[in-house]
Write a protein that holds these residues in place. Structure first.
Motif: not given
Length: 349
Positions: A53, A55, A77, A96, A137, A141, A169, A315, A330, A338-340
């Motif tokens: 992910a 963040n 992550d 993480c 994801a 967070s 998040l 996601v 982001v 969440k951008q993964v």
């Protein structure tokens, strides 16, 4: 010389990675590169990263705000598979690295790459119920929310917890953890998250509450707690929201702050009120947590996801060579999504 692609490394196996080469906006700071696959040392493992992910902390890092040495692979992550020889080979892991890809500690390269080296003590077994993307994801967070609510605030069943930035998040994760704990979350934000019962809307210039006729956060909290005030609070926003959050606590109330807000909008904390009402305020900077302690948090989160008490956030996925767009999403604000990155699904370099 770019140490990630030095001549000495050219005979080693290669991998695709995102490399911070300068500080600035994602398009200026990040590059998709072929670099050497890292080699694990004693007590370490090599993990093939299936999902990682992005963040807000990664955005700050890429912008040069954390002073990380360059070039550096960012990202904390991860979800993936241990591929190095040893007792952990083949294990599906998640978690993480709290300061991976940053200037702190051992300055370890991060997870926005096909492979990452991690200490064995940082490993936590991935929930079987979650896909690699879902597991990645969860990440920072949820472990931040857990550290704040469970380890720092010692949130108890029946207590109220005021959560600022509840549509973010960390705020969403904290709300879900509070419900599982049997506590009553009161969410402050500009957008009401789905399923939130007690919400204080600050989307307009005048702070207003959708659950009462009050126009002030403290008044709204008092109305929602029968005049008592919140037992605990988690401030994920900082700035102008910190002072009313402090004032919304009951006597001997407890509060964790994880964000200071913009430099030009720092809070004026009522110190006299903190003293007279014997409030307990704590700051939390997750980058200073030990990776082994973070892994233990993921060990505690795993059964909650396995049993459906907690669910991963929404996601959006990106191939690794589209990382600039993922970072920009982001930076632009992704409305709780969440951008993964998917390094193993990367297009050929």
């Amino acid at each position: 010389m770019n140490t990630l692609t030095s001549p000495e490394d050219r005979a080693l196996p290669r991998m695709n990675a995102i490399v911070m080469e300068a500080g600035g906006p994602p398009a200026q700071s990040l590059a998709h590169r072929s670099v050497s696959v890292p080699e694990p040392g004693l007590g370490e493992v090599l993990v093939e990263v299936h999902a990682a992910a992005v963040n807000p902390l990664d955005i700050a890092n890429a912008a040069g705000l954390l002073g990380s040495p360059l070039p550096m692979i960012p990202g904390g992550d991860f979800a993936g598979v241990v591929v190095s020889d040893g007792a952990h080979q083949g294990e599906e892991v998640w978690g993480c690295g709290p300061a991976l890809g940053m200037a702190l500690g051992e300055k370890r390269p991060g997870t926005h790459a096909r492979f990452v080296v991690l200490p064995e003590t940082w490993l936590s077994r991935k929930p079987e119920r979650l896909t690699m993307t879902e597991a990645a994801a969860v990440g920072r967070s949820h472990f931040t929310a857990w550290q704040a609510l469970i380890n720092s605030l010692d949130l108890q069943p029946g207590e109220t917890v005021l959560i600022t930035g509840g549509s973010g998040l960390v705020g969403q994760a904290a709300t879900a953890i509070a419900r599982w704990r049997g506590a009553k979350p009161i969410v402050v934000g500009r957008r009401r998250p789905a399923g939130v019962e007690h919400f204080i809307d600050i989307s307009s210039n005048d702070i207003s509450s959708t659950d009462s006729s009050s126009t002030d956060i403290r008044a709204a909290v008092l109305d929602l707690t029968d005049g008592r005030g919140a037992d605990t609070a988690l401030d994920t926003v900082g700035g102008a929201l910190s002072e009313p959050t402090v004032r919304s606590l009951r006597p001997e109330g407890r509060m964790v702050v994880i964000a200071a807000g913009a430099p030009d909008r720092q809070a004026s904390v009522p110190v006299s009120e903190i003293i007279s009402r014997q409030l307990h305020l704590t700051g939390l900077a997750t980058v200073f947590l030990d990776g082994a302690d973070v892994a233990r948090i993921f060990d505690q989160l795993r059964p909650l996801f396995e049993r459906g008490f907690l669910v991963p956030p929404a996601v959006k996925t990106w191939p690794l060579d589209d990382a600039v767009q993922a970072y920009q999403a982001v930076l632009d604000g992704a409305a709780g999504i969440k951008q993964v990155l998917l390094p193993t699904a990367d297009r050929p370099y």
